[in-house]
Design an enzyme around this catalytic site. Sequence first.
Site, PDB file in Angstrom:
ATOM      1  CD  GLU A 140     -33.256  -9.014  23.524  1.00  0.00           C
ATOM      2  OE1 GLU A 140     -32.753  -9.857  24.313  1.00  0.00           O
ATOM      3  OE2 GLU A 140     -34.268  -8.398  23.884  1.00  0.00           O
ATOM      4  CG  ASN A 156     -37.761  -8.374  25.354  1.00  0.00           C
ATOM      5  OD1 ASN A 156     -36.967  -8.555  26.071  1.00  0.00           O
ATOM      6  ND2 ASN A 156     -37.596  -8.549  23.876  1.00  0.00           N
ATOM      7  CG  ASP A 167     -36.074  -4.523  24.442  1.00  0.00           C
ATOM      8  OD1 ASP A 167     -36.510  -5.559  25.221  1.00  0.00           O
ATOM      9  OD2 ASP A 167     -34.970  -4.156  24.530  1.00  0.00           O
TER      10      ASP A 167
END
Lengths: 559, 181, 338, 637
Positions: free
Chosen positions: A157, A242, A284
């Site tokens: 992220e 991801n 994601d």
Amino acid sequence: MPSRDYANTRYSGLDEITTDNVAKLQVAFTFATGTLLGQESAPIVIGDTLYFVTPYPNILYAVDLTQPGGALKWKFDPKPAAASQGVACCQPVNRGPTYYNGRIFYNTLDAHTVALDAETGQLLWKTRVGDFNYGDTFTMAPLVVKNKVLVGNSGAEFGARGWLAALDASDGSIAWRAFTTGPDSDVLIDHAEFKPFYPQYRGKDLGVSQWPPEHWKIGGGTVWGWISYDPELDLIYYGTSNPSPWNHEVRPGDNHWTNGIFARDPDTGKARWFYQFSPHDLWDHSAVNENLILDMQWQGQMRKVVVRPERNGYMYVIDRVTGEVLAADAYTYITASKGVDLKTGRLIYNEDKTPSQGRVVREVCPNSPGAKDWTPSSFSKRTGLIYMPHNNMCMDWEVKPVSYIAGTGYIGVNARFYPGPGDGNVGELMAWDPVARRKLWGVPERWPVWSGTAVTAGDVVFYGNLEGWFKAVHAQTGEVLWQFKTASGIIGQPTTFRGPDGRQYVAILSGIGGWAGAMVSGELDERDPTAAKGFGNMVGELKKQSGIGGMLYVFALPR
Amino acid sequence: MYSRCLASLLLLGCTLLAGCERETRAFHEEAPAINDVSPTDFRAGGTPRPVAKNPQAAEYERNAFHISEGKRYYEWYNCYSCHAAGGGDIGPPLMDDEWRYGGEIEQIFSSIVEGRPNGMPSFAGRIPEQQVWEIAAYVRSMSGNAAKDAVPSRGDEIKTTKPLTQVPPTPERSEPPRSNR
Amino acid sequence: MSGRKHICAALVVLLAGCSGQQAALDAAGDQAATIGDLWTLMLWVCGFMYLLVLIFLAHAIWRARHALDAEPLTHGSGSRAEHPLRMALGGWVGLIVVGLFVLSLATFFIDRSLAQARTDDALKIKVTAAQWWWKVEYEGMAPDQRVVTANELRLPVGQPALLELHAEDVIHSLWIPNLGGKEDLIPGRINSLLLTPRREGEYRGQCAEFCGLQHAKMALDATVMNPDAFTRWRQQQLTPAPAPSTPEQIRGHEIFMSGPCAACHQIAGTPASGQTGPNLTHLASRRTIAAGARPYSFEDLRDWLRDPQSVKPGNHMPVVQLSDSDLNALTAYLDSLK
Amino acid sequence: MTTALPREADPAEITAQHAQLTRTWGTGQSLFERLATVDHKIVARRYVITAFVFFVLAGVLALLMRIQLAQPDSHLIDPDRYNQLFTMHGTTMMFLFAVPIMEAIAVYLVPLMCGTRNISFPRLNAFSYWVFLFGGVMIWIAFLMNAGPETGWFSYVPLAGPEYSPGKRTDFWAQMVTFTEVAALAVAVELIATILKQRAPGMTLARMPLFLWAMLVTSFMVIIAMPAVMLASSFLIADRLIGTHFFNPVEGGDALLWQHLFWFFGHPEVYIIFLPALGMVSSIVITFARRTIFAYTLMVLALVTTGLLAFGLWVHHMFATGLPHLGSSFYTAASMMIAIPSGMQIFAWIATLWDGKPRFMTPLLFVIGFIVIFVLGGLTGVMLASVPLDLQLHDTYFVVAHFHYVLIGGAVFPLFAAFYYWFPKFTGRKLSERLGRWNFWLFFIGFNVTFFPMHILGLAGMPRRVYTYADGLGWESLNLLSTLGALMIGASVLLFIVNAARSLKQGEPAGDNPWGASTLEWATSSPPPPYNFMHIPVVTGREALWQPEPRQVLEGLSPAHREVLCTSALAAVPDIRQHSAEPSIWPFWTAIATAIWFIASIFDARAVLWGSLPVAVCLIAWMWPTPPRVLQQRTAP
């Protein structure tokens, strides 16, 4: 190790606690963790000592089980950098320590791996494996295979480039590091050894060419889940997360080697095969879940497989020798995709739901935490069933422009989560028959189930829910046999062990947090539905049912 | 008659002047300089020291253009990735009444520039100061503390919080950082 | 400029039928040429009709010279001219109908032909408009062959280019008059524009839908090149930025990477990966800076870096206080990004 | 009631009757009475002057813009101010000048042309003026205080939405739309009622002057078109103030929804401005050609057709938005079709002149100027209706040239003609003919010098709404030329103001019917008395005052009561005597309450609720039934 065995089954042969007597289970002792964020660590028991790690500041407690009520034997404070909390996507959790050869190994949030003397707590070595300034953090529990401590980073992220590193257990030096993105030399792909089943993984430097120029350097694919090991084939299996950022529009291509499973040689790190669950990830749907190593009947013959409950909502059965997908069955409500093409191995996305900037895509199921997040399932050799916590959630999703600035979030998405269709119960503990490829029974939960599971030879499955109930379920029928309300929500991993006194104990950490619990533990504001990346829209009510806490509970049958 | 006219004209005049301040679009303004902003007004010796307010800084939270630019930069510099649309995520919520390091615009400014120890990175040298002021003004608007007639109701994005024009001002209190948080 | 020069220039423009690098009638592509033909047809038909009106009006005025004060004609039917006038009106309306029919038909068929042009072998380019610049992305055979540039559009001559149009904030409109008509870029929608350039040269496009403060300075340099040169350019754009070589450039590089610049701009091959501002990897190979606000030159670039808000007030590039030597170093570095 | 030939009354009796009618209908000098007046002529005069002031103000803005554009890379005006300038210019011209002034002239003339004593719904009329005034003053004060709207007169979202237009600027704009549309709708209702129900006996639909026809069609268009823009502006202000998502594409709203709603109003708007001008042109052509209009029936049909077709064209403003091309072809066809009625009318006017005995006085000069300019504008309109060509011309200076040819040519030239034509009726004195000719030629030449080069600029690639342009694109000379032309227009308008000011005092006294015109407004004194007509005239032919037979009047309306005669809608047969409302201060207070309501809701959404209370109270007071004011009845002689 938190997953109990290399096969990740979380199955315990202890059978003192049975379906008949589990209802009598009572608290043996409790132990305050002294921290108040999500407690995801599995307590592990080696000899007379129980070890667990707190979330940041990652204090390792060694609890002496010989003392009545469990006295502190020693504790170790690694003093991780406080600033690293700012790059922990979903709270600064830690999934536990691991034990190997007289040593305790665990990771700290600021991307260090620590080795301690299991007896004395003395620091043996501490290696800085990543740099949190560029988003690398550690939340996963290491696995030690053949004297190699396998650790992988978190931080997709934040645009961290994912890798799995093998540290020499004796001195902490890095033996090899396999990146998830980039040229083959970085990914440790040697085309002489790399034999993936499907052709889309066979090209050269796909970790570069399946990305826009230079993007692989900030492309995510971190390794923060569970690693399995098959000693027979001498291969490790792990999932990659991801790609970064969540906004798929800025990263055209299949984004190798994110969102897939690697089989690697633990000695050299060289890849044997790869399979990608969600190529060019849209949602994601980070593919870091556990891989259960099973040998099972498949169309009349025994096959060596990994069974993988995947975040995108499919239960995969993959031949662990070749990487061929044998089956991929939906186990929850799915609108994001239409199935898996077993011929090509590719997930068939639902074209209608492809997000594009300037509109909200609605009713995407499962949502980004997926049909099942990191929360590990267990497999009972006795029942032949997989006990899997999973969730039924959907979401609205908007992609938006995003800029990479090292040390800040690299996401590019606004999302709102809400319960999937049904009676409003979001979570479930499900028993899945991997051979028949079907669900047998489920225990519904109002909130997402964010804890791991454990199953015993006494046919009892343990897990906890976000409200704080710790439950024992009949492994064959799914009947809830016993439950106990702990002080805070449970997102940890239950452990059962035989104590120094010969009795069987069950231990769990209670303390809400993690992604699903952040609304409570972070005191986030549910007036913003996009808070906690979308959980703000659905778990605000949870604040009334679960408070912030941090406590170890150990249960046993009355004497 | 005339006096009444005069009075209403004066009243009108005042409203209009407020309008001027609200509507100016300064592209070239020098950022207000601040020094000596502490996240707390608790001071040894018993006399609390309130934050030294800078009148020029206060104009930012009354100016529609600045707040609007602040919203833009809040996205551009990824503030939303930790604080969402004010509800918080990795970072604390910004729309509530709790300020770990002070909720005055000067304190927010210095929190952005200096960073804070539990994970807030320092943006010193990364975001030019005028833009930091704009972001700080926008942050103030999330808790309803920027001028109501200067804030945008919503952005062209997914529906998030209540329209900012409708958020009641949140009484603020300054708190020192909690341990372990 | 002297007044006479202005008048001459005006005449030249009138007579030359608008030639130039941003002129609709100076067609350099199929679409503009087709529309240019339609324009010519329209001009003739409408000009003819206008002439008829003027002649009729002039004749009416000319006739009036003989009209003396007389009683008003209170009943139209009392006039001797009523009947012929009615016939003439019938003819006039007939003429209008025929004219309009011709024009409508021409419009319809030209519109069809433009809409149905073949696009299979077209070069695919994604253009994203933001306040107040253009992001241009060439889709490659593989994702890593994707060229990203800003405020310039280079096209090989003779090959159709299919532009996929996105808008990041408000509505913009992409218009390169020499190549073809305009198309809006609308948030939440994806439009497309097909251009088939036929003549090499440098053209200029501009945003044609009012989009805020700097709508005036949102231009796009369009260059039509021969296919070989285009391929070379494309390959060159794919290379990462050259490393700084002189000490001044090295210092400029450091200023860029450690300052605010890197938070918004990307330079491939360096840690700077910001996406909110234009990609600067090959900045020095462009014709203009700041979406056509200034021509590209070392001095203009330095002026721009010193005070972007004077050059283009209201744009989102902030004023960053730099000493003169730092400014020179930064400019020197950016100027090395060929 | 009886129809009779006017009696040869003795002067004393006429004086007495005049005095009594004046007492019944007149407006006193006190401030209260002035605020409370419902006399359509007084209201219309205010309307005209206010709208003209807005015209001059907007013209000044245009001059400022032209000065900025005279040179490339000019830094006189910064982009923010420039954006406000052109937005205010367009907004003021369209919302505060063009529509109001057409309606204002109609409010003045329609009752007179109908031969009635007052407009219907006179209090609503007074209210509409105040609302219009407050709306206009509000936006101009906002502009002067740097809170002028800056997103163009059609305020496209998302640029005008909450995210990209910070502050209250666009809110003021949106509420200004609400203000002016309330005013315009009110006037439209009054005009329709007046035209359909208060025509003089005998004025059948087939005998109606073309100006009345034009106003009737226009008023219906207002009623159909204006709600669309009010809806749009309400959506916009709701988006901006309370965060609704009508125009947020991300949450399922649509930026194009705004364009559809706006242009569904915006295109008919052009015809709402243009049709009254056609009516004026017809009146003037008839008078100065001294011939009844050629092809009256076709003219009426052309007006009605234009009014209908006007609602089928709006998409031609949106050809570049990527709508399906096949559908766009329909709008191309419809847009081109509207050239047919327009072409017919042009022919009819020229034919009337051709066959008449024209006197070339200033009003007719302006009409000829109108034909020359408007036809060119119309033809460029045909070009813009063509989808492919529009893609090159849309949003360039070509379009700027086109709509100024259409709007100035099609509305302002007729308006000036109308000023020269009806000034004697409004004031009792004629405007100077000599200054008038200067006025015309300066305007005509200045106009063409300003706007013709813009066609070429557009083809040369100059987009509209740019606050400056780079040197070297070949636009410099033409822009300078254009600015010079604009200064000429400015001088011309100044000359008109001088002319009007001088003529008010020193102009040649006009008498009842200085031009020998045929419509009923010329059948009463100049300026008309408060009661318009001592006796209601009876109409026997299309050109009422040119009829050979002796004029008849209708008797029977009480001079002591505010009474108007209602006639049947088609044949204008006397129907009933209708009470006409007394003066009242409440329309004024209602307008103030409305203004507070609208303006307060910009700043506080709750004002939508509490602001409606004072309005309700004022409306109750306004509507409170009072017995008709009976003046002391004189004994009839």
